[in-house]
Scaffold this motif. Structure first.
Motif, short mmCIF file in Angstrom:
data_model
loop_
_atom_site.label_atom_id
_atom_site.label_comp_id
_atom_site.label_asym_id
_atom_site.label_seq_id
_atom_site.Cartn_x
_atom_site.Cartn_y
_atom_site.Cartn_z
N ASP A 1 36.17 98.43 87.21
CA ASP A 1 35.05 97.51 87.01
C ASP A 1 34.92 96.59 88.22
O ASP A 1 35.92 96.03 88.70
N PRO A 2 33.69 96.42 88.76
CA PRO A 2 33.52 95.62 89.98
C PRO A 2 33.98 94.17 89.83
O PRO A 2 34.44 93.56 90.80
N THR A 3 33.87 93.62 88.63
CA THR A 3 34.33 92.24 88.41
C THR A 3 35.83 92.13 88.64
O THR A 3 36.32 91.18 89.27
N GLN A 4 36.58 93.13 88.15
CA GLN A 4 38.03 93.13 88.34
C GLN A 4 38.39 93.30 89.81
O GLN A 4 39.33 92.66 90.31
N ASN B 1 29.39 92.10 96.09
CA ASN B 1 28.27 93.04 96.09
C ASN B 1 27.82 93.37 97.51
O ASN B 1 27.48 94.52 97.81
N ALA C 1 36.54 92.41 92.41
CA ALA C 1 36.22 91.16 93.10
C ALA C 1 37.30 90.12 92.86
O ALA C 1 37.71 89.38 93.78
N GLN C 2 37.80 90.07 91.62
CA GLN C 2 38.85 89.11 91.29
C GLN C 2 40.12 89.41 92.08
O GLN C 2 40.76 88.49 92.60
N THR D 1 33.70 86.10 95.40
CA THR D 1 32.67 85.89 94.38
C THR D 1 31.93 87.21 94.20
O THR D 1 32.00 88.12 95.05
N MET D 2 31.18 87.34 93.12
CA MET D 2 30.44 88.57 92.89
C MET D 2 29.36 88.77 93.95
O MET D 2 29.05 89.90 94.34
#
Length: 402
Positions: A361-364, A377, A366-367, A372-373
């Motif tokens: 997952d892109p959120t994971q 991106n 990025a973390q 930041t998202m």
């Protein structure tokens, strides 16, 4: 060998050439690793050698070896050729029964199995490095083409009583090899063997299971589902004809095939007297590189691996890069990484470091990268344009070039 038979797979309805029929007889009458059998096949040709064996005259067999000037090589290896030939015929002749051949042929008819000889283009060339100890034929179930898909191959062996550590390390390392199309070779046993086969199957890598009995005796039976999966997606092979039971001697000799087929051998968790050490020794004798996973000094499951590393027989393997280096692919990987990442900005480098070959997952991601998202991106877009990352429904992952 007739030209029309070169490269083919032999099935129940095949019209056998004299050479193919003779090779099958040698598979039936000889135990694995019988160097004297390989010596006479190599010196006299498989058909002539079989005819002399069937005649039952050891003196004539030796005279024919002299006639082709093969006596010096044979005497240097075996000593008294007359004695050795006489003993060999005494071992082989009782197995020259029509019922044995009928049983093998019936199995081919009942199942979707097949066999190949050394003359076939599908024969794994690495096996020829065994010299006189190479098998006469290979019996198989699954895809014959899987035998030819061993341009880069790794044998993975280890304890049947694998710990969670050993199983996890095996799975993670093999998963990381996915972009490089490495064939995984093992023995189909419980523990590390099973973990290696399953990891290969899970990421679409070719896998080969080498048995110590006939291909109709899938051992251990508790791995029947695993064997079914290997047959459906890879290949199960044996040098022994159908109906052959696995024995201690055959397991030890099977190890030489596992070591010979692959370009390198990885040992994951092995005790002091593990059969995996036997496989490592065969690989060393063949001049193949050996790697081992280090373990705790208090774990009996790692004593063999630690000793291999300590003695210098095995390279210490910590990650997939080490495995690629063992296979002679490390410089290729390093060049790829330098060429593809030297123009990346700091966000892209951090994001690429946070990616794996498994979609995430892109959120994971990025973390992990500390971005930041919005920053992530932008970096995802750049990595995708550079063909270093790919996006799917499951998330972002490193590409084969990443």
């Amino acid at each position: 060998m007739h030209e029309a038979h070169v490269g083919r797979v032999i099935t129940a309805d095949a019209q056998l050439s004299p050479e193919e029929l003779a090779a099958i007889w040698f598979s039936i009458m000889c135990e694995p690793g019988d160097e004297f059998a390989g010596y006479i096949r190599h010196s006299l040709g498989v058909t002539s050698a079989l005819n002399l064996v069937k005649a039952g005259n050891s003196g004539e067999l030796v005279r024919q070896l002299f006639s082709v000037n093969a006596q010096d090589l044979g005497a240097a290896r075996f000593g008294d050729l007359n004695r050795v030939a006489s003993d060999a015929l005494a071992r082989w002749t009782p197995r020259l029964s029509a019922s044995a051949m009928t049983q093998s042929h019936d199995w081919l008819k009942r199942s979707k199995s097949w066999l190949v000889t050394p003359e076939s283009e599908l024969w794994p060339e690495n096996l020829n490095h065994l010299g006189w100890a190479a098998p006469a034929v290979l019996w198989g179930r699954g895809s014959p083409m899987a035998l030819a898909s061993t341009t880069h191959s790794l044998s993975v062996v280890g304890s049947r009583g694998a710990t969670n550590y050993g199983s996890c390390v095996t799975g993670e390392l093999i998963t990381e090899l996915r972009p490089f199309n490495i064939s995984i070779v093992s023995g189909g046993a419980y523990g590390i063997d099973a973990a290696a086969h399953r990891a290969a199957l899970s990421v679409g890598l070719n896998t080969i299971a080498v048995l110590a009995g006939g291909v109709d005796r899938l051992y251990p039976s508790g791995n029947h589902q695993l064997f079914d999966d290997i047959i459906a997606n890879g290949v199960v092979i044996s040098e022994l004809p159908p109906g052959s039971s696995p024995t201690k001697w055959r397991f030890l000799q099977r190890n030489r095939l596992i070591a010979a087929i692959a370009d390198a051998t990885l040992v994951v968790e092995a005790g002091k007297r593990s059969g995996s050490i036997s496989t490592a020794n065969h690989a060393t004798e063949l001049g193949r590189p050996v790697g081992a996973i280090p373990g705790s000094i208090t774990s009996t499951s790692s004593h063999g691996c630690n000793r291999l590393i300590q003695s210098g027989q095995a390279e210490l393997i910590q990650d997939a890069d080490d495995l690629l280096s063992l296979l002679g692919l490390h410089s290729q990987l390093s060049t790829l990484e330098v060429d593809s990442t030297d123009r990346l900005g700091p966000f892209e480098i951090r994001l690429l470091d946070a990616l794996t070959t498994r979609p995430t997952d892109p959120t994971q991601v990025a973390q992990r990268a500390g971005l930041t998202m919005i920053e992530a991106n932008v970096a995802f877009t750049q990595l995708n344009l550079s063909q270093l990352a790919v996006n799917s429904e499951k998330g972002w992952a490193r590409s084969n070039a990443g």
